[in-house]
Every structure is written in structure tokens, then in C-alpha cells.
Design a protein around this motif. Structure first.
Motif, PDB file in Angstrom:
ATOM      1  N   ARG A   7     -11.687   4.012 -11.026  1.00  0.00           N
ATOM      2  CA  ARG A   7     -11.579   3.257 -12.266  1.00  0.00           C
ATOM      3  C   ARG A   7     -11.840   1.776 -11.999  1.00  0.00           C
ATOM      4  N   LEU A   8     -12.250   1.081 -13.065  1.00  0.00           N
ATOM      5  CA  LEU A   8     -12.458  -0.363 -12.992  1.00  0.00           C
ATOM      6  C   LEU A   8     -11.128  -1.041 -13.253  1.00  0.00           C
ATOM      7  N   THR A   9     -10.754  -1.970 -12.385  1.00  0.00           N
ATOM      8  CA  THR A   9      -9.437  -2.591 -12.526  1.00  0.00           C
ATOM      9  C   THR A   9      -9.440  -3.993 -11.913  1.00  0.00           C
ATOM     10  N   SER A  10      -8.390  -4.747 -12.206  1.00  0.00           N
ATOM     11  CA  SER A  10      -8.202  -6.067 -11.598  1.00  0.00           C
ATOM     12  C   SER A  10      -7.197  -5.924 -10.459  1.00  0.00           C
ATOM     13  N   ILE A  11      -7.546  -6.457  -9.295  1.00  0.00           N
ATOM     14  CA  ILE A  11      -6.715  -6.295  -8.112  1.00  0.00           C
ATOM     15  C   ILE A  11      -6.144  -7.642  -7.690  1.00  0.00           C
ATOM     16  N   LEU A  12      -4.845  -7.659  -7.461  1.00  0.00           N
ATOM     17  CA  LEU A  12      -4.147  -8.848  -6.966  1.00  0.00           C
ATOM     18  C   LEU A  12      -3.663  -8.562  -5.546  1.00  0.00           C
ATOM     19  N   ALA A  13      -4.001  -9.456  -4.615  1.00  0.00           N
ATOM     20  CA  ALA A  13      -3.512  -9.352  -3.234  1.00  0.00           C
ATOM     21  C   ALA A  13      -2.767 -10.634  -2.894  1.00  0.00           C
ATOM     22  N   THR A  14      -1.570 -10.499  -2.354  1.00  0.00           N
ATOM     23  CA  THR A  14      -0.808 -11.686  -1.972  1.00  0.00           C
ATOM     24  C   THR A  14      -0.034 -11.416  -0.699  1.00  0.00           C
ATOM     25  N   ASP A  15       0.165 -12.463   0.093  1.00  0.00           N
ATOM     26  CA  ASP A  15       1.050 -12.339   1.251  1.00  0.00           C
ATOM     27  C   ASP A  15       1.637 -13.692   1.620  1.00  0.00           C
ATOM     28  N   CYS A  16       2.639 -13.647   2.483  1.00  0.00           N
ATOM     29  CA  CYS A  16       3.366 -14.845   2.897  1.00  0.00           C
ATOM     30  C   CYS A  16       2.630 -15.530   4.038  1.00  0.00           C
ATOM     31  N   ILE A  52       2.434  -2.029  -8.658  1.00  0.00           N
ATOM     32  CA  ILE A  52       2.424  -2.342  -7.228  1.00  0.00           C
ATOM     33  C   ILE A  52       2.178  -1.064  -6.447  1.00  0.00           C
ATOM     34  N   PHE A  53       1.210  -1.143  -5.523  1.00  0.00           N
ATOM     35  CA  PHE A  53       0.910   0.006  -4.677  1.00  0.00           C
ATOM     36  C   PHE A  53       1.620  -0.149  -3.340  1.00  0.00           C
ATOM     37  N   TYR A  54       1.449   0.847  -2.489  1.00  0.00           N
ATOM     38  CA  TYR A  54       2.106   0.825  -1.187  1.00  0.00           C
ATOM     39  C   TYR A  54       1.829  -0.501  -0.481  1.00  0.00           C
ATOM     40  N   THR A  55       2.872  -1.111   0.058  1.00  0.00           N
ATOM     41  CA  THR A  55       2.703  -2.364   0.798  1.00  0.00           C
ATOM     42  C   THR A  55       3.383  -2.251   2.155  1.00  0.00           C
ATOM     43  N   ALA A  56       2.847  -2.970   3.125  1.00  0.00           N
ATOM     44  CA  ALA A  56       3.428  -2.999   4.461  1.00  0.00           C
ATOM     45  C   ALA A  56       3.775  -4.437   4.806  1.00  0.00           C
ATOM     46  N   GLY A  57       4.987  -4.649   5.286  1.00  0.00           N
ATOM     47  CA  GLY A  57       5.375  -5.990   5.698  1.00  0.00           C
ATOM     48  C   GLY A  57       5.460  -6.953   4.538  1.00  0.00           C
ATOM     49  N   ASP A  58       4.763  -8.077   4.674  1.00  0.00           N
ATOM     50  CA  ASP A  58       4.876  -9.150   3.684  1.00  0.00           C
ATOM     51  C   ASP A  58       3.780  -9.107   2.633  1.00  0.00           C
ATOM     52  N   SER A  59       2.884  -8.156   2.686  1.00  0.00           N
ATOM     53  CA  SER A  59       1.750  -8.135   1.761  1.00  0.00           C
ATOM     54  C   SER A  59       2.056  -7.293   0.526  1.00  0.00           C
ATOM     55  N   VAL A  60       1.394  -7.659  -0.592  1.00  0.00           N
ATOM     56  CA  VAL A  60       1.541  -6.920  -1.850  1.00  0.00           C
ATOM     57  C   VAL A  60       0.148  -6.696  -2.429  1.00  0.00           C
ATOM     58  N   ILE A  61      -0.126  -5.469  -2.823  1.00  0.00           N
ATOM     59  CA  ILE A  61      -1.358  -5.140  -3.548  1.00  0.00           C
ATOM     60  C   ILE A  61      -0.943  -4.560  -4.895  1.00  0.00           C
ATOM     61  N   ALA A  62      -1.495  -5.117  -5.970  1.00  0.00           N
ATOM     62  CA  ALA A  62      -1.172  -4.620  -7.314  1.00  0.00           C
ATOM     63  C   ALA A  62      -2.442  -4.549  -8.149  1.00  0.00           C
ATOM     64  N   LYS A 109      -2.476   8.799  -5.261  1.00  0.00           N
ATOM     65  CA  LYS A 109      -1.023   8.752  -5.091  1.00  0.00           C
ATOM     66  C   LYS A 109      -0.546   7.297  -5.164  1.00  0.00           C
ATOM     67  N   ASP A 110       0.141   6.814  -4.112  1.00  0.00           N
ATOM     68  CA  ASP A 110       0.652   5.441  -4.123  1.00  0.00           C
ATOM     69  C   ASP A 110      -0.290   4.473  -3.423  1.00  0.00           C
ATOM     70  N   ASN A 111      -1.570   4.819  -3.348  1.00  0.00           N
ATOM     71  CA  ASN A 111      -2.525   3.986  -2.625  1.00  0.00           C
ATOM     72  C   ASN A 111      -3.727   3.659  -3.492  1.00  0.00           C
ATOM     73  N   ILE A 112      -4.309   2.515  -3.220  1.00  0.00           N
ATOM     74  CA  ILE A 112      -5.503   2.067  -3.927  1.00  0.00           C
ATOM     75  C   ILE A 112      -6.522   1.629  -2.878  1.00  0.00           C
ATOM     76  N   TYR A 113      -7.762   2.107  -3.003  1.00  0.00           N
ATOM     77  CA  TYR A 113      -8.785   1.867  -1.996  1.00  0.00           C
ATOM     78  C   TYR A 113     -10.053   1.313  -2.650  1.00  0.00           C
ATOM     79  N   GLY A 114     -10.963   0.902  -1.798  1.00  0.00           N
ATOM     80  CA  GLY A 114     -12.273   0.492  -2.270  1.00  0.00           C
ATOM     81  C   GLY A 114     -12.631  -0.910  -1.842  1.00  0.00           C
ATOM     82  N   SER A 115     -13.919  -1.228  -1.959  1.00  0.00           N
ATOM     83  CA  SER A 115     -14.397  -2.552  -1.563  1.00  0.00           C
ATOM     84  C   SER A 115     -13.735  -3.649  -2.386  1.00  0.00           C
ATOM     85  N   GLY A 116     -13.363  -3.324  -3.636  1.00  0.00           N
ATOM     86  CA  GLY A 116     -12.698  -4.316  -4.480  1.00  0.00           C
ATOM     87  C   GLY A 116     -11.367  -4.776  -3.906  1.00  0.00           C
ATOM     88  N   VAL A 117     -10.626  -3.829  -3.304  1.00  0.00           N
ATOM     89  CA  VAL A 117      -9.357  -4.172  -2.668  1.00  0.00           C
ATOM     90  C   VAL A 117      -9.618  -5.068  -1.454  1.00  0.00           C
TER      91      VAL A 117
END
Length: 587
Positions: A7-16, A52-62, A109-117
Motif C-alpha cells: 500500500r501507499l503510505t507515509s512513513i515516519l522514522a525517528t531515533d534518539c 507504530i510498527f515493531y521497533t528495536a532499541g531507541d528507533s521508532v517506525i510508524a 504482521k507487526d512489520n513494515i518493509y520496502g524502499s520507502g522505509v
């Protein structure tokens, strides 16, 4: 092949920013502050319709249906984080970066993939701390629809994407949005990151007796370790250099194969307590001699001689820089020379990867410990040797008891010397195996900080980084391990180094790189086969007629994929379940 949900979507990536450094200083406090920041970030993401999708450590992908909602969520939580930082103590301040992109993605499932991410994550990494960095696609959608101005941030060098990627910035806290030139930055980074590559070749044994041979090889191994601690250099691994001697390879061909810039050769003659060491540094391109020296010393001076060799050669190659690696006092394994010589002999025997040699190594490490019970490295290497004996069937008995003995040796080594990188490397391996990823990261990071050129350290550091979502960091380490040590100790081909790189490329969603690497595997393993097939399926790339796929399908037709995927040691239950479902759908 399985159906892919796109699907077409807007992806936000953030980390500390600087999270790893904060963890090193105070892990408990950092995790508390991370929790406090996430209690600000997560509600804003949910308020503006994000998931919010699966995150590891300090990163967030939504992801967000609307790019305007996505950017507004980022603006609001960046402002709130800034307000928190103004009223908290300095040691608790956390600053965040945000990248936003709009593209086609795969949701599973709880994951989001692709070049956009990947692009959103690259934008986040290139973002000024405290700000938000947008792609042109997002900028076109949000212009004049949000309360903050969107400013031209120039081009950025986004790794594996473009050296000149157009970006736009938002500064919710009032700071200036810097306009940059990506190509100029990429060129400067390339120049800054250049490191001369050094190969320390096995020294010749001028004494021509077996016991002296152990001493010679052990001293050279110590020299390679010392050089490996210098971040400004890149080292060809001990294994690759010693394979050169054992395979009777031409030195010029060796240097070309490993792109070596400089070579160290030498000889050692020992007689009683006296040692004569001759060393020469030369330019691999034209064989010209840069530096040479002879040392006539007693064995008790060997540490000083090693330090002097490292200092002189590094000075010739790098100029007069401060070499913290030469602070040997805290790394010196023992003051007892008998214990040290036994330690060297045990290591050389351990490296032979032979049943009788391994048993002799264990006896020799015990003798080194008997000579000096405070020799922490002897305990660490005994633990390593016990692990080798168990994995290769070289030792018999109750495996639980043997494993317990190995753990006891490792614990003792750690108690004796917290500055021994071998101890931290092994503890990282043990905790990675036990899926204690945070503890594994702590030890792997310590080992990497001490010795950034050791392929064994690079390997575990890279594997742990991948499982904590630090894909670029992990891939860089694993690629360097493959480059400087393609055929790992005890192996006959490069598969054991290539396979982890392929797994990293899968996590980075680099399909073409996976396809290139899977073809290089001499004996394809289940993980490499499955993840490459999965990525190709996700990208709708037909592989049913490709030779590697057909070979693997026949080879692995009777696999229990639940157990097999569990052995991948993933830090993501959703990804694990998806791989198991996909594997079972193929048979």
C-alpha cells in the motif's frame, strides 16, 4: 509464492541522537529517559492516526494514511521533547531526529518493509537533531497545509540511495535549517574515512625449533592485535596473513588480493632469555622500504619491543597521533613470563583447529593458569577452546559440565580484567546465542571500541547490531570482516563470512545484493536461501527457475522450518512467524 500486501503510505522514522553513548555512560538512567520520551512520542503518533510498527532499541517506525498528519505528529512531539529537555537535568536530555517519506510499502504482521522505509530511515539519519527532514514527495503534499514553514535543506548523501537526494527541513524549535550539498559531503566523508590498509605477515623463525615457533607466531599475533586497536588503520586479519604462509602464496599477489597498502615482515631468533627481532615496513605498491629496525632484548622486554614497533610503524603511516591503544598497562596479560609464553603456545595450538592440538591447547592454558592464576587471558582462551572442542566434537564427556566449566572460565577472566576484549567478545557471543541482545550489545560494543579491526569482534558486533535494528552499523562491520578475513579460522571457504552479510542485506531490503551474494555461496545454508527467496517474493521477482533456488528447495525439503527459523535468533516475533509461514508455503 505467497501473496504480498502492498500500500501507499507515509512513513515516519525517528531515533534518539547518541543513544549508544548514553547507554555506555548509564544504562539504567538512559532506559528510564527513553521510556519518558516514548511516553511523549507514542501518544502523538496515535493522536494523528499513526500506527507504530515493531521497533528495536531507541528507533521508532510508524505509518500514516495522511502525510499532513504524519508531519504534524512529528512537529508536536519534537516540540514536546524540546520542552522536556528545558526542564530536565543535563544528563537526562535526549534529542531526536525525524525523517518522513511517502512511498509504496509492504505490511506484514507487526512489520513494515520496502524502499520507502529505507528512505525514511536515511532521511532521519541525515536530519539535524531536533528537526524533521522530508523528501520532495512529502514536501509537495504538506506545503501550505501545516503551521510551520518547509525550508530547502539542499541535497543529502543517503547511503545506498543517492549522493544528491533533495530534502526539505522543518525546525519546530526555531533553529536554522541548514542547506547542504550532498555530493560535496559524500566526497569529504570518503576522504575522512580513508584508512591505509596494513598486513603484518608471519615472521620467520630464525631459531628453527618448534618451541621458538610458538613464541614467534604468538608475538606476531600480539602485534596484529595491537595494530587492530588503532582506528585510523585497517588490518588484514591474522588468519588471512597466516594462511599466506601456509599456502605458499606470492606476497605481491596477496597484497593485490587484499588491496594492501603497507606490509610488515620480520624474523625472530631466540636463545635462552635473549630475543633478536628484525622488522621491516614497506610500501606494497612498489616494494620500497619505509622503515626497519633490529631489537636485541631479553624476553622480559618483549612488551616494550611490541609497543615500540607499533608506535614506530603507526607514526610512519599516520604521523604523530595519540595512540591510546598503547596504554598497555591495563591490558598486559601477566607479569609472569612463563605464563605468557604458555599463553602464546596455547593460542597457536588453538588456531590449528585439530583434535590433538585442541587438547594440547587446553593443557597448555591450564599450565599458564597454574603459573599465574591472575592471567585472565588464559582463562578467556580456555573458555574459547572449550567452545571449539564442544562445537567440533574434539572433546567428550557431559556437555553441560563442559559448558559450565567454560562459563566459569569466562566469568573468572572477566573478574580479573574488564579491559580484555577477548572476554567481552566471548561474552557477546554467549549472550547473542542466549538472545540476551542488550547484554550482548554491551559486551560487543566494548570489544569493538577496544579492537575495531578484529574480524571476530566485527562479526559478533555486526550480528548483534542487526538484531537491534542498527542495520547500517551491522552491515558495515560484517562487510569489513568479510573484506579483511574472507576465510574465517577453521573454514575452507568464505561462506561463513558471506552469509551474515547476505542476512544484513535482507534486513536492509537490498534484493540485488542478496541475489549477488547467494550466488557466491559454495554451500548454500537454509537462512541465506530462505531470506533471499522471501525478499524476492516480496519484490515480485520470479526466482523459480534460478539454480540456487532449485538447489535449495531440493536440499531443504525435509527441514523443520519452525526450528530452523528459531535458530536465526531474530529479535522480532512477527518477522519470525512470517518467515516460517513463507517457508512452509514453498513445500
Amino acid at each position: 509464492m505467497a501473496t504480498v500486501n502492498r500500500r501507499l503510505t507515509s512513513i515516519l522514522a525517528t531515533d534518539c541522537v547518541g543513544f549508544s553513548s548514553l547507554m555506555e555512560k548509564d544504562e539504567e538512567k538512559t532506559l528510564d529517559n527513553l521510556k519518558a520520551c516514548r511516553s511523549i512520542i507514542d501518544p502523538y503518533i496515535e493522536e494523528f492516526g499513526g500506527k507504530i510498527f515493531y521497533t528495536a532499541g531507541d528507533s521508532v517506525i510508524a505509518e500514516f494514511v495522511s502525510p499532513v498528519s504524519c508531519v504534524n505528529a512529528a512537529i508536536n512531539f519534537q516540540k514536546a521533547i524540546d520542552e522536556r529537555n528545558k526542564i530536565t537535568e543535563e544528563s537526562s536530555i535526549m534529542t531526536w531526529r525525524v525523517g518522513v517519506h511517502m512511498d509504496d510499502v509492504i505490511v506484514e504482521k507487526d512489520n513494515i518493509y520496502g524502499s520507502g522505509v529505507n528512505i525514511a530511515a536515511r532521511l532521519e539519519a541525515a536530519c539535524t537533531p531536533g528537526q524533521i527532514l522530508l523528501s520532495s514527495t512529502v514536501k509537495d503534499q504538506v506545503d501550505n497545509k501545516i503551521e510551520f514553514s518547509v525550508e530547502d535543506a539542499g541535497t543529502k548523501a543517503l547511503k545506498n540511495i543517492s549522493d544528491s537526494y533533495q530534502t526539505y527541513g522543518i525546525s519546530p524549535t526555531g533553529g536554522k535549517v541548514e542547506k547542504t550539498d550532498g555530493k560535496s559531503y559524500a566526497k569529504k566523508e570518503s576522504e575522512r574515512n580513508y584508512k591505509p590498509k596494513l598486513a603484518v605477515m608471519p615472521f620467520s623463525n630464525a631459531s628453527n625449533d618448534e618451541d621458538s615457533g610458538y613464541l614467534v607466531d604468538g608475538i606476531v599475533e600480539d602485534l596484529i592485535t595491537e595494530f587492530s586497536m588503532i582506528r585510523e588503520l585497517e588490518l588484514v586479519s591474522r588468519q588471512s596473513c597466516f594462511d599466506f604462509r601456509d599456502n605458499d602464496m606470492d606476497l605481491k599477489a596477496f597484497c593485490e588480493k587484499f588491496s594492501v597498502d603497507y606490509v610488515v615482515v620480520g624474523s625472530i631468533r631466540s636463545s635462552g632469555k635473549r630475543v633478536r627481532i628484525s622488522v621491516e615496513l614497506s610500501d606494497a605498491k612498489d616494494d620500497s622500504q619505509i622503515w626497519s629496525q633490529k631489537f636485541d632484548k631479553i624476553i622480559e622486554d618483549i612488551f616494550d619491543v611490541q609497543d615500540e614497533i607499533v608506535r614506530q610503524i603507526s607514526g610512519k603511516l599516520l604521523g604523530e597521533i595519540e595512540l591510546s591503544s598503547l596504554e598497555r598497562a591495563q591490558r598486559k596479560p601477566t607479569e609472569n613470563l612463563s605464563s605468557y609464553e604458555l599463553l602464546l603456545k596455547g593460542k597457536v595450538l588453538h588456531h590449528k583447529i585439530q583434535k590433538d592440538a585442541l587438547r594440547n591447547a587446553l593443557t597448555t592454558f591450564d599450565e599458564a593458569i597454574k603459573a599465574d592464576e591472575t592471567n585472565g587471558q588464559a582463562y578467556a582462551w580456555k573458555a574459547c577452546a572449550l567452545g571449539q572442542g564442544m562445537s567440533r566434537g574434539f572433546i567428550e564427556g557431559d556437555m553441560a559440565e563442559i559448558w559450565s566449566e567454560a562459563e566459569g572460565c569466562l566469568k573468572k577472566a572477566h573478574e580479573l580484567n574488564d579491559n580484555d576484549f577477548e572476554v567481552h567478545r566471548l561474552m557477546a557471543e554467549v549472550n547473542l546465542s542466549g538472545r540476551n541482545f542488550r547484554v550482548a550489545e554491551r559486551h560487543a560494543s566494548k570489544a569493538y571500541k577496544m579492537v575495531p579491526n578484529d574480524p571476530r569482534v566485527l562479526s559478533v558486533y555486526g550480528e548483534v547490531s542487526l538484531r537491534l535494528g542498527k542495520i547500517d552499523q551491522g552491515l558495515d562491520a560484517l562487510k569489513l570482516a568479510l573484506e579483511i578475513d574472507p576465510i574465517a579460522q577453521g573454514k575452507t571457504n568464505s561462506d561463513s563470512r558471506t552469509s551474515p552479510v547476505l542476512f544484513g542485506e535482507y534486513l536492509a531490503r537490498n534484493k540485488n545484493n542478496c541475489l549477488e551474494l547467494v550466488e557466491k555461496l559454495e554451500d548454500i545454508d537454509p537462512k541465506s536461501w530462505l531470506v533471499t527467496a522471501k525478499l524476492c517474493n516480496d519484490e515480485e521477482h520470479d526466482i523459480t527457475e534460478e539454480d540456487w533456488y532449485k538447489r535449495g528447495k531440493e536440499k531443504f525439503k525435509d527441514k523443520d522450518w519452525t526450528n530452523e527459523v528459531d535458530a536465526f535468533r531474530l529479535n522480532n516475533d512477527g518477522a519470525k512467524e512470517s518467515l516460517i509461514e513463507f517457508a512452509n508455503s514453498l513445500f
